[in-house]
Write a protein that holds these residues in place. Structure first.
Motif, mmCIF file in Angstrom:
data_model
loop_
_atom_site.group_PDB
_atom_site.id
_atom_site.type_symbol
_atom_site.label_atom_id
_atom_site.label_comp_id
_atom_site.label_asym_id
_atom_site.label_seq_id
_atom_site.Cartn_x
_atom_site.Cartn_y
_atom_site.Cartn_z
ATOM 1 N N VAL B 138 0.840 -1.200 0.000
ATOM 2 C CA VAL B 138 0.000 0.000 0.000
ATOM 3 C C VAL B 138 0.870 1.243 0.000
ATOM 4 O O VAL B 138 0.686 2.159 -0.817
ATOM 5 N N ILE B 139 1.820 1.285 0.916
ATOM 6 C CA ILE B 139 2.631 2.488 1.089
ATOM 7 C C ILE B 139 3.455 2.769 -0.165
ATOM 8 O O ILE B 139 3.481 3.895 -0.673
ATOM 9 N N ALA B 140 4.093 1.721 -0.708
ATOM 10 C CA ALA B 140 4.946 1.930 -1.877
ATOM 11 C C ALA B 140 4.118 2.353 -3.078
ATOM 12 O O ALA B 140 4.512 3.250 -3.829
ATOM 13 N N THR B 141 2.952 1.718 -3.258
ATOM 14 C CA THR B 141 2.115 2.078 -4.404
ATOM 15 C C THR B 141 1.622 3.519 -4.271
ATOM 16 O O THR B 141 1.649 4.289 -5.239
ATOM 17 N N ALA B 142 1.188 3.875 -3.058
ATOM 18 C CA ALA B 142 0.707 5.235 -2.841
ATOM 19 C C ALA B 142 1.831 6.238 -3.086
ATOM 20 O O ALA B 142 1.626 7.273 -3.736
ATOM 21 N N THR B 143 3.027 5.938 -2.595
ATOM 22 C CA THR B 143 4.174 6.821 -2.818
ATOM 23 C C THR B 143 4.431 6.954 -4.314
ATOM 24 O O THR B 143 4.661 8.056 -4.827
ATOM 25 N N GLY B 144 4.369 5.815 -5.016
ATOM 26 C CA GLY B 144 4.623 5.817 -6.460
ATOM 27 C C GLY B 144 3.593 6.648 -7.194
ATOM 28 O O GLY B 144 3.932 7.489 -8.040
ATOM 29 N N LEU B 145 2.337 6.458 -6.832
ATOM 30 C CA LEU B 145 1.260 7.184 -7.520
ATOM 31 C C LEU B 145 1.380 8.691 -7.281
ATOM 32 O O LEU B 145 0.996 9.495 -8.125
ATOM 33 N N ALA B 146 1.937 9.043 -6.129
ATOM 34 C CA ALA B 146 2.048 10.462 -5.792
ATOM 35 C C ALA B 146 3.343 11.080 -6.311
ATOM 36 O O ALA B 146 3.533 12.294 -6.201
ATOM 37 N N SER B 147 4.217 10.236 -6.866
ATOM 38 C CA SER B 147 5.533 10.748 -7.247
ATOM 39 C C SER B 147 5.543 11.373 -8.641
ATOM 40 O O SER B 147 6.590 11.746 -9.148
ATOM 41 N N VAL B 148 4.374 11.453 -9.240
ATOM 42 C CA VAL B 148 4.290 12.037 -10.585
ATOM 43 C C VAL B 148 4.560 13.544 -10.497
ATOM 44 O O VAL B 148 4.012 14.216 -9.611
ATOM 45 N N PRO B 149 5.399 14.084 -11.409
ATOM 46 C CA PRO B 149 5.631 15.542 -11.399
ATOM 47 C C PRO B 149 4.319 16.296 -11.626
ATOM 48 O O PRO B 149 3.486 15.867 -12.426
ATOM 49 N N ASP B 150 4.135 17.380 -10.904
ATOM 50 C CA ASP B 150 2.891 18.150 -10.986
ATOM 51 C C ASP B 150 2.598 18.626 -12.410
ATOM 52 O O ASP B 150 1.449 18.653 -12.840
ATOM 53 N N GLU B 151 3.691 18.972 -13.156
ATOM 54 C CA GLU B 151 3.486 19.497 -14.512
ATOM 55 C C GLU B 151 2.724 18.505 -15.373
ATOM 56 O O GLU B 151 1.856 18.855 -16.154
ATOM 57 N N LEU B 152 3.090 17.210 -15.199
ATOM 58 C CA LEU B 152 2.433 16.183 -16.014
ATOM 59 C C LEU B 152 0.951 16.092 -15.680
ATOM 60 O O LEU B 152 0.117 15.953 -16.567
ATOM 61 N N LEU B 153 0.644 16.168 -14.389
ATOM 62 C CA LEU B 153 -0.762 16.104 -13.983
ATOM 63 C C LEU B 153 -1.527 17.306 -14.513
ATOM 64 O O LEU B 153 -2.639 17.185 -15.018
ATOM 65 N N GLU B 154 -0.863 18.483 -14.432
ATOM 66 C CA GLU B 154 -1.513 19.696 -14.937
ATOM 67 C C GLU B 154 -1.751 19.596 -16.439
ATOM 68 O O GLU B 154 -2.810 19.954 -16.954
ATOM 69 N N LEU B 155 -0.754 19.044 -17.130
ATOM 70 C CA LEU B 155 -0.875 18.874 -18.578
ATOM 71 C C LEU B 155 -2.061 17.977 -18.907
ATOM 72 O O LEU B 155 -2.896 18.288 -19.756
ATOM 73 N N SER B 156 -2.153 16.848 -18.197
ATOM 74 C CA SER B 156 -3.233 15.902 -18.501
ATOM 75 C C SER B 156 -4.590 16.535 -18.202
ATOM 76 O O SER B 156 -5.554 16.314 -18.917
ATOM 77 N N ARG B 157 -4.627 17.348 -17.148
ATOM 78 C CA ARG B 157 -5.911 17.996 -16.830
ATOM 79 C C ARG B 157 -6.267 19.038 -17.882
ATOM 80 O O ARG B 157 -7.425 19.155 -18.291
ATOM 81 N N SER B 158 -5.237 19.765 -18.331
ATOM 82 C CA SER B 158 -5.515 20.802 -19.329
ATOM 83 C C SER B 158 -5.974 20.173 -20.635
ATOM 84 O O SER B 158 -6.692 20.784 -21.419
ATOM 85 N N LEU B 159 -5.570 18.912 -20.864
ATOM 86 C CA LEU B 159 -6.030 18.215 -22.085
ATOM 87 C C LEU B 159 -7.316 17.451 -21.824
ATOM 88 O O LEU B 159 -7.738 16.649 -22.640
ATOM 89 N N ARG B 160 -7.900 17.692 -20.664
ATOM 90 C CA ARG B 160 -9.164 17.058 -20.275
ATOM 91 C C ARG B 160 -9.097 15.535 -20.304
ATOM 92 O O ARG B 160 -10.051 14.864 -20.748
ATOM 93 N N ALA B 161 -7.975 14.980 -19.874
ATOM 94 C CA ALA B 161 -7.878 13.512 -19.765
ATOM 95 C C ALA B 161 -8.740 13.058 -18.593
ATOM 96 O O ALA B 161 -8.861 13.762 -17.595
ATOM 97 N N SER B 162 -9.361 11.903 -18.751
ATOM 98 C CA SER B 162 -10.233 11.415 -17.684
ATOM 99 C C SER B 162 -9.383 10.966 -16.492
ATOM 100 O O SER B 162 -8.174 10.751 -16.623
ATOM 101 N N ARG B 163 -10.052 10.819 -15.344
ATOM 102 C CA ARG B 163 -9.338 10.383 -14.131
ATOM 103 C C ARG B 163 -8.692 9.017 -14.327
ATOM 104 O O ARG B 163 -7.571 8.762 -13.908
ATOM 105 N N SER B 164 -9.420 8.104 -15.029
ATOM 106 C CA SER B 164 -8.864 6.759 -15.184
ATOM 107 C C SER B 164 -7.626 6.812 -16.098
ATOM 108 O O SER B 164 -6.651 6.108 -15.861
ATOM 109 N N ARG B 165 -7.662 7.713 -17.109
ATOM 110 C CA ARG B 165 -6.462 7.829 -17.967
ATOM 111 C C ARG B 165 -5.313 8.428 -17.179
ATOM 112 O O ARG B 165 -4.160 8.043 -17.338
ATOM 113 N N GLU B 166 -5.657 9.360 -16.304
ATOM 114 C CA GLU B 166 -4.607 9.965 -15.472
ATOM 115 C C GLU B 166 -3.905 8.869 -14.666
ATOM 116 O O GLU B 166 -2.685 8.827 -14.577
#
Lengths: 330, 258
Positions: B138-166
């Motif tokens: 649990v801990i390692a997966t959660a850490t991994g999922l949270a380790s994504v650079p913010d820019e990438l998340l912002e990019l995916s949101r700006s392209l209106r990617a769905s949550r599951s694609r994110e």
């Protein structure tokens, strides 16, 4: 009305009992052991391998346990129907938690607790333990009896250094002379002899029953649920077990072979020796007087008094008669 | 000279292993150490013939079966939990304390209670194994999922990617190296969990055999069972390493070749 339905139930049960031999499917019974398989339990394995249970229309599954209190907990919680364990542990379990379990047949009419030492040591009798170091298993049921036994012999329990250790380290510590004596059930003697032989020593056993310890030991038990719901099945279990003990006492080697056949890890020779060392606990002056399996009221009361004294319970905390159910003996 | 170094590099682990075994055997013989203290390797090997190969396989399979089922359940529990923890601050604050409570409870101590509650079948053994193995996942997966650079998340949101694609296309790839590290830790924990469970209630299995052997002073047999258990752990660990190399070779990063 209630009485009539009870009679009816008994008649029905008797009819079922006859039927079970031939046409009915075997009654399933979960049998709880108090420890891992060992020679002292050969008779139970003989009951299966020699078909004594089958002849009574029973299909018995054995479940290994991790101590008497574990076995009683499994019976109380319903994960087993019948089982074996020290009656002292049952007394404690009922006194503490009102465990819904009853003793239905005595197996050892003498307490198996003993002091193990090596031949030629300075401990020749129980009085010699003063100033010595004695090791015992941390959760052994003997630990509570030990100070009571010493006091009754006029020995101050504080004059003996008692080490509590893991049971597997007892024999090696005795063999290496790290302790002067250990506290064990006499049934494990053959295993200790084998370990001591590696260090060129011989085992000397001082049974506590020679020093005033009186009472029932290893007993057969059943859950209250089993007693209420399937009394006639229980009666057949007891009948098969009586037959099995007679068989094992007459043929310890064959009973050990039955054990070996079901548990390949067993050393059949050692198992036979272990069972032989338990025979004097089953067949002795007490069983000759009262019969094997019987709970005689006076000795039962004595057993409780030992437990009460060792656990610091008032003697009237419970009536030992409420812990046994004698209806299932033949 | 070069080849010598090459050979030394290649065979050093094996030589060290054989060396330790020989020193162990020699010490036992030289100082006449009794078998109940430390059995010599030769005595351990000899003890394996006390029971047939079929019985050994029976013990081994029982333990491996429990370890693997418990491991799979742990994975199936851990991944959704990790997603929940990353997904919502509220869930993270509600769930994490419970996970930490479970992890800091000595499972060995409560194992008998679990057995009494769940009966003596396979279920309590699987539950114990799962409880011991799932926390690092649990801990390692959660850490991994949270380790994504913010820019990438912002990019995916700006392209209106769905949550599951994110999650599948951005967060997961970042989490995979973390997950595989945790999978490696958890598989060894699962084997330990299976043994703990067998100590408490079992009629078969390597943990049961170790308990049986030590309680009857068959110390060499206990060592043999222990050796088999270690070999089994190493093998399962190797399988996870292999799976990572085959399925997600890119996730190996700098630790490639280990």
């Amino acid at each position: 009305m209630k009485k009539m339905s009870k009679t009816l139930a008994h008649t029905l049960a008797a009819l079922l009992a006859c039927g079970a031999m031939s046409v009915h499917a075997a009654d399933k019974v979960v049998f709880q052991l108090d420890w891992v398989p060992g020679g002292d339990k050969s008779a139970i394995y003989a009951a299966i391998n020699q078909g004594f249970f089958k002849a009574e229309g029973l299909e018995v599954t054995l479940q290994s346990g991790r101590g008497s209190s574990d076995a009683i907990t499994k019976l109380a919680s319903g994960s087993a129907d019948v089982g074996v364990g020290g009656i002292a542990a049952l007394m404690t379990a009922v006194a503490e938690n009102k465990a819904p379990v009853k003793a239905i047949m005595s197996i050892y009419a003498k307490e198996p607790d003993a002091l193990f030492t090596v031949k030629g040591s300075s401990i020749k009798g129980i009085k010699d333990v003063v100033g010595k170091t004695v090791a015992t298993a941390t959760f052994s049921s003997s630990n509570a009896l030990w100070p009571v036994m010493l006091k009754r012999q006029g020995i101050d329990p504080d004059s003996v250094k008692l080490l509590k250790v893991d049971p597997t380290t007892l024999a090696p510590m005795l063999a290496q002379g790290k302790v002067d004596a250990t506290i064990n059930w006499i049934t494990v003697g053959p295993g200790y002899e084998a370990v001591l032989a590696q260090a060129g020593k011989t085992l000397e056993i001082l049974p506590w029953s020679n020093y005033g310890l009186d009472g029932y030991g290893w007993s057969m038990m059943a859950s209250d649920k089993m007693i209420q719901e399937r009394p006639e099945v229980l009666k057949r279990v007891v009948k098969a077990m009586r037959k099995a003990f007679d068989y094992a006492i007459a043929n310890p080697d064959a009973a050990a072979a039955d054990l070996k056949a079901m548990v390949p890890e067993i050393d059949a020779k050692k198992a036979a020796a272990e069972f032989r060392s338990s025979i004097p606990l089953i067949q002795n002056e007490v069983s000759a007087k009262d019969g094997i399996g019987v709970f005689e009221p006076v000795l039962l009361k004595t057993t409780w008094e030992w437990v009460a004294q060792s656990m610091n319970y008032p003697v009237d905390k419970l009536d030992p008669e409420t812990l046994v159910d004698r209806r299932f003996l033949p | 000279m070069g080849t010598l170094k090459h050979y030394a590099d290649r065979f050093a682990p094996l030589l060290a292993f054989v060396g330790v075994l020989l020193a162990w055997e020699a010490a036992c013989r030289l100082f006449a150490i009794p078998a109940f203290v430390l059995p010599a390797p030769s005595a351990v090997i000899a003890s394996t013939t006390e029971i047939g190969a079929g019985r050994w396989v029976q013990h081994l399979l029982a333990t491996v079966q429990i370890a693997l089922i418990g491991y799979l359940v742990a994975i199936l529990l851990a991944l959704p939990l990790a997603v929940m923890i990353t997904h919502s601050r509220l869930l993270s604050r509600t769930l994490l304390p419970w996970l930490i409570i479970i992890q800091s409870t000595p499972i060995v101590a409560i194992a008998p209670i679990i057995v009494v509650t769940l009966g003596a079948g396979m279920l309590p053994r699987v539950v114990i194994t799962t409880l011991i193995a799932f926390f690092p996942l649990v801990i390692a997966t959660a850490t991994g999922l949270a380790s994504v650079p913010d820019e990438l998340l912002e990019l995916s949101r700006s392209l209106r990617a769905s949550r599951s694609r994110e999650y599948w296309q951005i967060r997961m790839p970042y989490a995979v190296p973390h997950i595989f590290s945790a999978l490696k830790v958890a598989i060894t924990l699962a084997v330990i969990g299976a043994v703990v469970a067998e100590f408490v209630a079992a009629e078969v299995g390597l943990g049961y055999l170790i308990l049986f052997a030590t309680s009857t002073f068959k110390v060499p047999m206990a060592f043999a069972a222990l050796t088999l258990l270690v070999a089994c752990s190493l093998l399962l660990y190797g399988v996870i390493v292999l799976a990572q190399r085959l399925l997600c070779p890119w996730s190996l990063g700098k630790e490639a070749g280990q």
